[in-house]
Design an enzyme around this catalytic site. Structure first.
Site, mmCIF file in Angstrom:
data_model
loop_
_atom_site.group_PDB
_atom_site.id
_atom_site.type_symbol
_atom_site.label_atom_id
_atom_site.label_comp_id
_atom_site.label_asym_id
_atom_site.label_seq_id
_atom_site.Cartn_x
_atom_site.Cartn_y
_atom_site.Cartn_z
ATOM 1 N N THR A 138 0.855 -1.196 0.000
ATOM 2 C CA THR A 138 0.000 0.000 0.000
ATOM 3 C C THR A 138 0.882 1.234 0.000
ATOM 4 O OG1 THR A 138 -1.513 1.395 1.263
ATOM 5 C CG2 THR A 138 -0.294 -0.191 2.545
ATOM 6 N N ASP A 140 -0.021 3.792 1.362
ATOM 7 C CA ASP A 140 -0.328 4.488 2.618
ATOM 8 C C ASP A 140 0.656 4.146 3.740
ATOM 9 O OD1 ASP A 140 -2.545 5.276 1.175
ATOM 10 O OD2 ASP A 140 -3.900 3.828 2.118
ATOM 11 N N GLY A 183 -3.303 8.753 1.462
ATOM 12 C CA GLY A 183 -2.845 8.145 2.709
ATOM 13 C C GLY A 183 -3.965 7.620 3.583
#
Ligand code: F6P
Length: 359
Positions: A138, A140, A183
């Protein structure tokens, strides 16, 4: 011949192809195994035409490519599968069907490459008996059990470059530039981009902001002859006592979509400080393009390690970077907690010491 499968689920990110390539090469070179690629996340389990053999030839040249050659879907939860039946939308628990398909395909292991949602489903399938090995991904960087996820570094380069570019035009026009980065509920991209790009203000979901503090910072700069400012806003940020801005709230199938806080902050700055503002929403640019060498290496290492984990019977585990080592943790640990920026941690302290306002 032993067969293993691989699927990529959730939002794409740069470095997925490095994982796929490493899985295929390690399976072939080290074990003589066959690899089946399952397309479009868990959806591919339900459609025979979406399963294909992957050989070294299929993964040649994919290392620098962003995205995933297998396709992905972030609505493919097998426990809440959405289909059209007799003109109606039906949501049902297809987990037993998924297990049946894994058995039919005769997979000794299914390597699931995904973020929080995809790995949660993987864990639940594992609990029902599926031979899952997880790989975290990811942009994020919010998976707690690993120091870092691949995709984050590439996203950070995009965000950081944007902050650099906005500086020159902000200074020329004496403007306040507000840039919104991704995010979700974590401020890692915003804070890293803010520090590496030399932003004046960074607002993150973990620290609710006070617009008066943001304006005070901008006005302080103006008073010292600096008539431009750069503000990095994490899409999940919220004001004290308020909420993030949602594009849509999400439901059992779709995740909530965040976006719009930068525009709100810009509007408030114009009104309170009387300064000209402009908003840049970086959006999916952060998820696209060629992975950085760091993300290629982490992706390759995770892919390789996932095959060795499958070979040693370490099922129900997720690959993780701890320091410089690739290790594995239980999927239960992996999905237990989201990794957020500690408000009193070193990174926030660094930002504050550098004169960055956290709002
Ligand atoms: O989780 C990765 C991410 O890019 C988030 O940062 C962002 O909020 C979300 O996915 C966007 O999702 P979608 O691709 O569905 O718009």
């Amino acid at each position: 011949m032993t067969k293993i499968g691989i699927l990529t689920g959730g939002g794409d990110c740069p470095g997925l192809n490095a994982v796929i390539r490493a899985v295929v090469k390690t399976a072939e070179n080290e074990y003589g195994w066959e690899v089946l690629g399952i397309e479009d996340g868990y959806d591919g389990l339900f459609d025979a035409s979406k399963v294909r053999r992957l050989t070294a030839l299929d993964v040649r040249g994919i290392l620098p490519r962003g995205g995933t050659i297998l396709g992905t879907a972030n609505r493919g939860n097998p426990f809440a599968r959405k289909i059209e039946r007799d003109g109606q939308t039906v949501i049902y628990d297809a987990s037993q069907e998924a297990l049946g398909r894994i058995e039919e395909l005769d997979l000794a292991a299914l390597i699931v490459v995904g973020g929080d949602g995809t790995l949660r489903s993987a864990y639940e399938l594992y609990q029902l008996g599926a031979p899952i090995v997880g790989v975290p991904k990811t942009i994020d960087n919010d998976i707690a059990a690993t120091d870092v996820t691949f995709g984050f570094d590439t996203a950070l380069v995009a965000a950081s470059e944007a902050v650099d570019k906005l500086h020159t035009t902000a200074e020329s026009h004496h403007r306040v530039m507000v840039v919104e980065v991704m995010g979700r509920t974590a401020g890692w991209i915003a804070l890293h981009a803010g520090i590496s790009g030399g932003a004046d203000v960074v607002v993150i979901p973990e620290i609710s902001f006070d617009i008066r503090k943001i304006c005070a910072k901008i006005e302080h700069r103006c008073a010292h002859g600096l008539k431009f400012s750069i503000i990095v806003v994490a899409e999940g940020a919220s004001p004290i006592g308020g909420e993030p801005v949602y594009i849509s709230r999400g439901d059992v199938i779709h995740q909530a979509r965040l976006g719009g806080m930068a525009a709100q902050i810009a509007e408030q700055i114009t009104q309170s400080c009387g300064l000209e503002t402009r908003v840049t929403v970086l959006g999916h640019v952060q998820r696209g393009g060629s992975p950085t060498p760091f993300d290629r290496i982490i992706g390759s290492r995770f892919g390789e390690a996932a095959v060795h984990a499958a070979a040693s019977g370490a099922l129900g585990r997720m690959m993780a970077l701890h320091g410089t080592k690739i290790e594995h943790v239980t999927l239960a640990e992996a999905v237990g907690e989201i990794k957020l920026v500690p408000p009193d941690g070193q990174l926030v302290r660094t930002a504050r010491s550098l004169g960055i306002s956290l709002g």
